[in-house]
Design a protein around this motif. Structure first.
Motif, PDB file in Angstrom:
ATOM      1  N   THR A   1      -2.996   4.778  -3.699  1.00  0.00           N
ATOM      2  CA  THR A   1      -2.623   6.095  -3.191  1.00  0.00           C
ATOM      3  C   THR A   1      -3.833   6.777  -2.544  1.00  0.00           C
ATOM      4  OG1 THR A   1      -0.934   6.343  -4.896  1.00  0.00           O
ATOM      5  CG2 THR A   1      -1.712   8.358  -3.828  1.00  0.00           C
ATOM      6  N   GLY A   2      -3.623   7.220  -1.286  1.00  0.00           N
ATOM      7  CA  GLY A   2      -4.680   7.910  -0.566  1.00  0.00           C
ATOM      8  C   GLY A   2      -5.737   6.994   0.006  1.00  0.00           C
TER       9      GLY A   2
ATOM     10  N   TYR B   1       6.484   1.121   3.032  1.00  0.00           N
ATOM     11  CA  TYR B   1       6.834   1.991   1.907  1.00  0.00           C
ATOM     12  C   TYR B   1       7.221   3.398   2.346  1.00  0.00           C
ATOM     13  CZ  TYR B   1       6.599   4.314  -2.622  1.00  0.00           C
ATOM     14  OH  TYR B   1       6.913   5.033  -3.745  1.00  0.00           O
ATOM     15  N   GLN B   2       6.553   3.938   3.353  1.00  0.00           N
ATOM     16  CA  GLN B   2       6.723   5.345   3.706  1.00  0.00           C
ATOM     17  C   GLN B   2       7.753   5.603   4.806  1.00  0.00           C
ATOM     18  OE1 GLN B   2       5.448   7.965   2.317  1.00  0.00           O
ATOM     19  NE2 GLN B   2       3.737   7.237   1.083  1.00  0.00           N
TER      20      GLN B   2
ATOM     21  N   GLN C   1       0.845  -1.188   0.000  1.00  0.00           N
ATOM     22  CA  GLN C   1       0.000   0.000   0.000  1.00  0.00           C
ATOM     23  C   GLN C   1       0.887   1.246   0.000  1.00  0.00           C
ATOM     24  OE1 GLN C   1      -0.856  -2.264   3.146  1.00  0.00           O
ATOM     25  NE2 GLN C   1      -2.994  -1.653   3.420  1.00  0.00           N
ATOM     26  N   GLU C   2       0.475   2.246  -0.742  1.00  0.00           N
ATOM     27  CA  GLU C   2       1.257   3.488  -0.795  1.00  0.00           C
ATOM     28  C   GLU C   2       1.371   4.138   0.568  1.00  0.00           C
ATOM     29  OE1 GLU C   2       1.902   7.762  -0.950  1.00  0.00           O
ATOM     30  OE2 GLU C   2      -0.034   6.776  -0.494  1.00  0.00           O
ATOM     31  N   ALA C   3       0.373   3.966   1.420  1.00  0.00           N
ATOM     32  CA  ALA C   3       0.378   4.581   2.753  1.00  0.00           C
ATOM     33  C   ALA C   3       1.008   3.679   3.813  1.00  0.00           C
ATOM     34  CB  ALA C   3      -1.050   4.925   3.172  1.00  0.00           C
TER      35      ALA C   3
ATOM     36  N   ARG D   1      -3.434   6.277   7.755  1.00  0.00           N
ATOM     37  CA  ARG D   1      -4.845   6.543   7.453  1.00  0.00           C
ATOM     38  C   ARG D   1      -5.661   6.594   8.747  1.00  0.00           C
ATOM     39  NH1 ARG D   1      -6.218   8.886   3.232  1.00  0.00           N
ATOM     40  NH2 ARG D   1      -8.285   7.948   3.454  1.00  0.00           N
TER      41      ARG D   1
ATOM     42  N   PRO E   1       4.087   0.547  -5.058  1.00  0.00           N
ATOM     43  CA  PRO E   1       3.021   1.103  -4.208  1.00  0.00           C
ATOM     44  C   PRO E   1       1.705   1.235  -4.971  1.00  0.00           C
ATOM     45  CG  PRO E   1       4.440   2.864  -4.976  1.00  0.00           C
ATOM     46  CD  PRO E   1       5.018   1.594  -5.529  1.00  0.00           C
TER      47      PRO E   1
END
Length: 577
Positions: free
Chosen positions: A337-338, A317-318, A311-313, A375, A334
């Motif tokens: 997004t969002g 990844y982050q 997942q981008e979040a 999130r 990723p």
């Protein structure tokens, strides 16, 4: 190729079956030869008549039975922990320090020695007793001349440390081991005296503070006000260094804490076994951080350079410094997004693009984080997850679950954590977020993937010398956590309903959320409201304009919904005056 066959709830891999067959073969060839064939062929064991009127044969039968049980335990441990057999040509891949090997370095030889001694007693045979003495001498010469040098070459410093602490034939407690075990039973005063001077050594991050009798007395006397504080930020209790020290003292007084050695054995092993059981996995391994747990999980599952869908979040990844890319040559892809949820359709598009690329590349792992902290604790869509799992299984893609806050999520879904983790090959859970350890994580999964993981952990600098304080605290809070946290969640729901009925408050829930919600206060001075609330023993994080991000944790169990509502309403009135 690795094949898993499921019988009920037990997964049996082809690798494990083959290992079991090899272990059985070498048991018949080696112990079977020295303790079976030789006494039978050359000393008349097969035709022995047992004189049941004398004590020696009964003692001999006891020795044979005891030796056989101990030998079986050693063979199982070689296969389980070492992934090898008792044969010098098919040895364990990992240094075995568990089970009987925690007490002596050569329990297998002692087991066979006990069996042969029992046979000599049963037969009351001096020739067989002489064979027993020759066997014991030969075993010692083999261990000293071949076994130990081989282990030193293979395992280096790990074996040296093990040999220093554990006797060759007789259990021992050398000075260093005595010192470390004494640490587990320190009385209250000695523990706090040692802990106050070296709290940072336990990873507690203690700030500089005055020392002496006054400071010591203050640490020894828990503050009643401190124990009543409701902390509506963070996932856990937010223990201070002094609270940690008091807790460790109490745990050591209630039950002996057996320390680990470089994150192996002792209470760490106990903690790993309990988390593996609760999560429904074969094995669990301590990790010093969640970053390392996630990284080593996808590294092991990928099996080499490849693509990992995330997942981008996600934290992987982050927030992990591109560790998988930089250190393990994995390419993170990723998606979503969002959003907290990536879909099976999105994964399928990546697979289609990968297959049609000019350079062949494979997708090896899908990593799922739930709930997603970036999130605000939103959960992965429970309707989409089965589709993702089905696609991954169909494509031969391994699955990793970043379940750092999995136990928090369970209180909101009602689903057992083992059931949530079941479709995933590996799962990571945090030890510090809400199990209140000063640091640490657990990575759980199949035995054949994780049995040797401590070598990789050490390679990445994660083989900490002593992590027993982390394990002791995490084990303590794991017990009964579901019931306690469920009570806190129910209280928070009562609070939310009560505040919604009052003017001046607005609650924004996160869709598919867990333990975070937004509280908006209609007052001209949100900072003043925060200060007034703190004076009532309720701590919230700094506001963003008129909004507070409120976290549900176990400190809610220190009060009632009615008392909290009154504190909120009174603080609102005071800050608006």
């Amino acid at each position: 190729m690795r094949l898993n066959v499921k019988f009920g709830f037990v997964a049996v891999s082809r690798t494990s079956v083959w290992l079991g067959l090899r272990s059985t073969l070498w048991t018949m060839v080696l112990p079977g030869f020295f303790a079976g064939y030789v006494p039978w062929r050359f000393f008349g064991l097969g035709s022995a008549r047992v004189d049941t009127t004398r004590a020696a044969p009964w003692l001999g039968l006891l020795c044979i039975g005891l030796g056989a049980v101990l030998l079986a335990a050693c063979i199982v441990e070689f296969a389980r922990s070492g992934r090898g057999t008792l044969s010098p040509v098919d040895p364990p891949r990992q240094l075995v320090v568990r089970g009987l090997y925690r007490y002596v370095r050569n329990p297998m030889y002692l087991s066979v020695t006990t069996i042969v001694l029992g046979e000599a007693l049963v037969m009351q045979s001096w020739p067989l007793a002489a064979y027993w003495a020759v066997w014991l001498l030969g075993a010692n010469l083999f261990v000293v001349g071949y076994g130990e040098p081989t282990l030193r070459r293979r395992f280096g410093a790990s074996y040296e440390e093990y040999a220093r602490q554990v006797g060759r034939w007789i259990p021992r407690r050398d000075a260093d081991l005595m010192r470390r075990r004494e640490m587990s039973t320190l009385n209250r005063r000695r523990f706090i005296q040692a802990g106050a001077a070296g709290a940072a050594g336990f990873g507690l991050g203690a700030p500089a503070a005055p020392f002496g009798a006054a400071a010591l007395a203050a640490q020894q006397q828990p503050s009643e006000a401190e124990e009543r504080v409701v902390r509506l930020s963070g996932d856990g209790l937010g223990l201070t260094p002094a609270q940690h020290a008091r807790l460790l003292t109490r745990l050591a007084e209630e039950k002996e804490i057996v320390p680990d050695s470089y994150s192996l054995g002792g209470i760490v092993e106990e903690m790993e076994a309990e988390f593996a059981r609760v999560l429904g996995k074969e094995r669990a391994v301590f990790m010093p951080t969640g970053t390392l747990a996630n990284h080593l999980a996808v590294r092991a599952l990928a099996g080499g350079p490849s693509r990992v869908i995330v997942q981008e979040a996600s934290h992987l990844y982050q927030d992990e410094g591109d560790c998988a890319q930089t250190l393990s040559n994995l390419t993170l892809i990723p998606l979503a997004t969002g959003r907290a949820t990536l879909t099976a359709d999105e994964i399928q598009r990546v697979l289609d693009q990968t297959r049609t690329g000019r350079v062949l590349s494979r997708v090896s792992v899908v990593s799922v984080e739930t709930p997603v902290r970036r999130r605000q604790g939103e959960r992965f869509d429970p309707d989409e997850l089965p589709k993702v799992v089905a696609l991954a299984r169909r494509e031969g893609i391994r699955l990793h679950l970043d379940g750092a806050r999995l136990f928090l999520q369970a209180a909101y879904t009602g689903e057992d954590v083992a059931e949530t983790a079941r479709p995933f090959d590996t799962v990571y859970v945090s030890l510090y977020k809400y199990f209140n350890a000063a640091s640490g994580a657990v990575l759980a999964g199949p035995r054949d993937l994780l049995d040797g993981m401590y070598h990789t952990r050490r390679m990445f600098g994660g083989g900490l010398p002593n992590v027993w304080p982390f394990a002791a605290v995490a084990l303590h809070y794991l017990s009964g956590f579901g019931e306690r946290y469920g009570r806190a969640v129910r209280l928070s729901e009562d609070l939310i309903r009560s505040l919604r009925e009052r003017d001046g408050f607005a609650i924004d829930r996160v869709p598919l959320g867990t333990n975070l919600f937004r509280l908006r206060v209609r007052t001209g001075d949100a900072a003043a409201f925060q200060r007034r609330l703190a004076s009532s023993g309720v701590l919230v994080s700094a506001p963003q304009r008129d909004t507070f991000l409120v976290a549900v944790n176990e400190t809610l169990n220190r009060t009632t919904a009615a008392e909290l509502t009154e504190a909120f309403v009174r603080s609102m009135a005071d800050s608006s005056a």
